[in-house]
Structure formats: C-alpha cells, structure tokens
Design an enzyme around this catalytic site. Structure first.
Site, PDB file in Angstrom:
ATOM      1  N   HIS A  45       0.847  -1.188   0.000  1.00  0.00           N
ATOM      2  CA  HIS A  45       0.000   0.000   0.000  1.00  0.00           C
ATOM      3  C   HIS A  45       0.885   1.242   0.000  1.00  0.00           C
ATOM      4  O   HIS A  45       1.784   1.375   0.829  1.00  0.00           O
ATOM      5  CB  HIS A  45      -0.900  -0.016   1.258  1.00  0.00           C
ATOM      6  CG  HIS A  45      -1.711   1.208   1.447  1.00  0.00           C
ATOM      7  ND1 HIS A  45      -1.733   1.894   2.650  1.00  0.00           N
ATOM      8  CD2 HIS A  45      -2.550   1.883   0.607  1.00  0.00           C
ATOM      9  CE1 HIS A  45      -2.547   2.918   2.551  1.00  0.00           C
ATOM     10  NE2 HIS A  45      -3.048   2.940   1.325  1.00  0.00           N
ATOM     11  N   HIS A  98       1.969  11.699  -0.953  1.00  0.00           N
ATOM     12  CA  HIS A  98       1.111  11.097   0.064  1.00  0.00           C
ATOM     13  C   HIS A  98       0.108  12.134   0.544  1.00  0.00           C
ATOM     14  O   HIS A  98       0.439  13.013   1.337  1.00  0.00           O
ATOM     15  CB  HIS A  98       1.943  10.593   1.240  1.00  0.00           C
ATOM     16  CG  HIS A  98       1.200   9.647   2.137  1.00  0.00           C
ATOM     17  ND1 HIS A  98       0.157  10.049   2.934  1.00  0.00           N
ATOM     18  CD2 HIS A  98       1.331   8.308   2.344  1.00  0.00           C
ATOM     19  CE1 HIS A  98      -0.314   9.013   3.603  1.00  0.00           C
ATOM     20  NE2 HIS A  98       0.377   7.943   3.264  1.00  0.00           N
TER      21      HIS A  98
END
Length: 355
Positions: A45, A98
């Site tokens: 992930h 992110h």
C-alpha cells in the site's frame, strides 16, 4: 559408444525437463500454471512512501524499504497516489505524493515506473501489478504518456475487453507473451484506445473498506465500487485492504506503525492471516491480493504464501528482517520533525485558501 551417447542424451533431457519443472513464477513453480485471478499477491500500500532515514522517518511513510526491495522480497502489487504538480510540465507534471505533495513527495510517476521496469528487465519470470490512485483525475493520456516514456509499457498486458473477464491468463502465459505488467487506475473517467493497457480499477476489481483505525473495523464486505454485495461482485478481483491508520494532529491520518506486528501477523485478533481466512470463507476463494503497510513486519508474505499453498516451494526471494526500522536501528538522531511541520504548513495553507 552408442550407449554413452544415449546416456548423455538422456541426462541432458532429464536436466532440461527438471529445470523446466522447477522454473518459478512469482517465486514459486506451483504458481506458473495458475490463472492470474487464481493467485494471491502481496501488495504494498502506497509503495513509494517511505519511513526511514531518507525521509527523516516521515510519519506519512508506509514502508521502511523502497519499491525495488519490496519486489525483491516478494511484493507483486504496488500502489501509489499520483498528484498533479501545478508547477511542472511533461513528466514533472505528475508526482507521487502522500495525500499532499507538501506532506511527502516521492518524485515523478515516470521515475517510479522506470524503477519498476529496471527490476522487471532483470526478473523475467515475474508478473507485476501496478495500481495508480488517480488523486487529481489525470486522463489516460496523461498517465499513458508516463508509462511510454519510462519504457514499462513494453511489458503491459491489454485485456481482451473492457469488462471483467470470467478468467485471466495463467502466469506462464503472461510471462511467455512478455505481457508481465498489469496496470489498474483508480479511477479513469474514460479509457483510451491509445493506452488500452490502462484498466479502470473498479471495472475489474472490488475492495473492502480501507479507512480502518481499529482491528474491529476489518470487513470482507465490498466497499468500492458501490452497489456490490458479497454474493454479487460481477466477477471482479478481490483486493483486500488490511492496514490501520492512526489519527494525528488536525485529524490527519497516518499509517499505524505501532500495531503493524499484529496487523501483519498470521494468527491472532486483527491479523492478516485471520482476515484472509475469514474472507476466503465468505467468497469461497482467497483474495486476489492483500494490501498492507510495513510489508516486512509480520511478515505479511507468510499469510500470502499460505493462501497460495506454496510455503514450502519458494525460490529467488530476498529475506528481510521483520523488525521495524527506527532512528535507533539506523543510528540516526533525527526525529521526523520535518513531517510534522509539513502537516502544520499544509493545514495552515488549506485554511488560508478556504480548502
């Protein structure tokens, strides 16, 4: 003389057959004849977002080891968030960030894809899946151009139709045709005939819930796309999310590192192994892929090997420590103050612009 030649020929044939029978696909000979939809893959992930000395142990990092090391250690599905860099053009326009590029910027999509291609160049018996989280609604042309410029599109598999198939090619077939890269995008508003290898994820894949902050939140029930149930998934592949978040300052969520050893374990409450077992019971087959944070901890690969039934037939895989990588273990005195400051700056900017 004839007898010696016969013996030599027999030995050569035996060694050739033996070598062929021992050829490993995705680290195991037992997986070669299995269809792509009949295996379980370990997925990283947010693969490129790291928590190590290179990022000053950013709390936004999902892994201690980079993408190349992930692949060496058995990860075969790599996900990444792609964001628009408003100050860039061409390849520099699309970055791996992110949540926000202010929090953690891992460079360009093109560079990351080139890293994966370089690994695939050297590992010709492996099928790799890439899942692009399309955070800023890039078009198929925007993304496809990065696949082409990195060179990785030469390995790309193109599906026979734009709907979920009942079965997929075997790993052997994908490897033999050199179409060893499977590419999903979450999501594509419109697919492109110019880049037919870019598949809209939720046409082919369904996921369970991913915003979990407690082990009690784990579920096998379809969450995305909407309108599915455990008895009706439209033939899609099951991507099982199995990671935890923890809440940080200003409600920002970051990967839960503290609980990773339990989250990625084979047994116990909230473990990866237990969730795989539970969801296998629900669907009558193991998940097609499991997506985890801190993949080396647990280790997560143990539950995947068990799901594939290949625990005793693994080759060519790098062994890593299952320990967390910390400032102490790296001999670094630097604490991730930079990442916390980035969070504060991001929130202040967002408030200032009314976002």
């Amino acid at each position: 003389m004839f007898f010696k030649s016969l013996v030599a020929t027999s030995a050569l044939l035996y060694s050739t057959v033996t070598a062929q029978s021992q050829t490993a696909c995705n680290n195991s000979p037992a997986l070669c004849s299995r269809a792509y939809n009949n295996i379980t893959q370990l997925g990283a992930h947010d693969s490129p977002f790291l928590r190590n000395k290179n990022t000053s142990f950013s709390t936004s990092g999902n892994h201690y080891y980079d993408t190349t090391t992930q692949l060496d250690a058995g990860v075969r599905l790599l996900s990444a968030q792609v964001h628009k860099n408003n100050n860039g053009t061409g390849a520099d326009a699309w970055h791996l960030c992110h949540s926000s590029c202010t929090l953690l910027d891992a460079g360009t999509l093109e560079a990351w894809l080139l890293t994966i291609k370089t690994w695939m160049d050297k590992n010709t018996n492996d099928v790799v899946t890439v899942l692009i989280v399309n955070s800023d609604s890039a078009s198929a042309s925007d993304l496809g151009a990065q696949f082409n410029s990195s060179g990785i599109s030469e390995y790309a598999y193109t599906p026979p139709s734009t709907s979920a198939p009942t079965t997929w090619p075997t790993l052997d077939a994908l490897i033999g045709n050199n179409t060893r890269l499977i590419s999903f995008v979450a999501s594509l508003s419109q697919t492109s005939s110019q880049y037919p290898f870019l598949m809209d994820e939720f046409t082919y894949v369904f996921e369970n819930d991913y915003e979990n902050v407690n082990p009690s939140n784990y579920s096998c029930t379809p969450n995305r796309p909407t309108g599915l149930s455990t008895s009706s998934t439209g033939g899609r592949l099951f991507l099982m999310n199995h990671f935890l978040y923890e809440n940080q300052l200003f409600g920002i969520q970051s990967p839960n590192e503290t609980y990773a050893n339990t989250t990625n374990a084979q047994t116990g409450y909230g473990s990866l192994g237990s969730s795989v077992s539970n969801c296998t019971s629900v669907y009558g087959k193991a998940p097609w892929a499991v997506l985890v944070d801190f993949f080396n901890v647990g280790p997560a690969i143990a539950s995947v090997d068990a799901a594939n039934g290949v625990s005793g037939s693994i080759s060519g895989r790098r062994s890593l420590s299952t320990d967390a990588v910390t400032e102490a273990s790296e001999g670094s005195g630097v604490r991730a103050q930079g990442s916390l400051l980035a969070v504060v700056i991001a929130v202040v900017v967002a408030v200032g612009f009314g976002l």
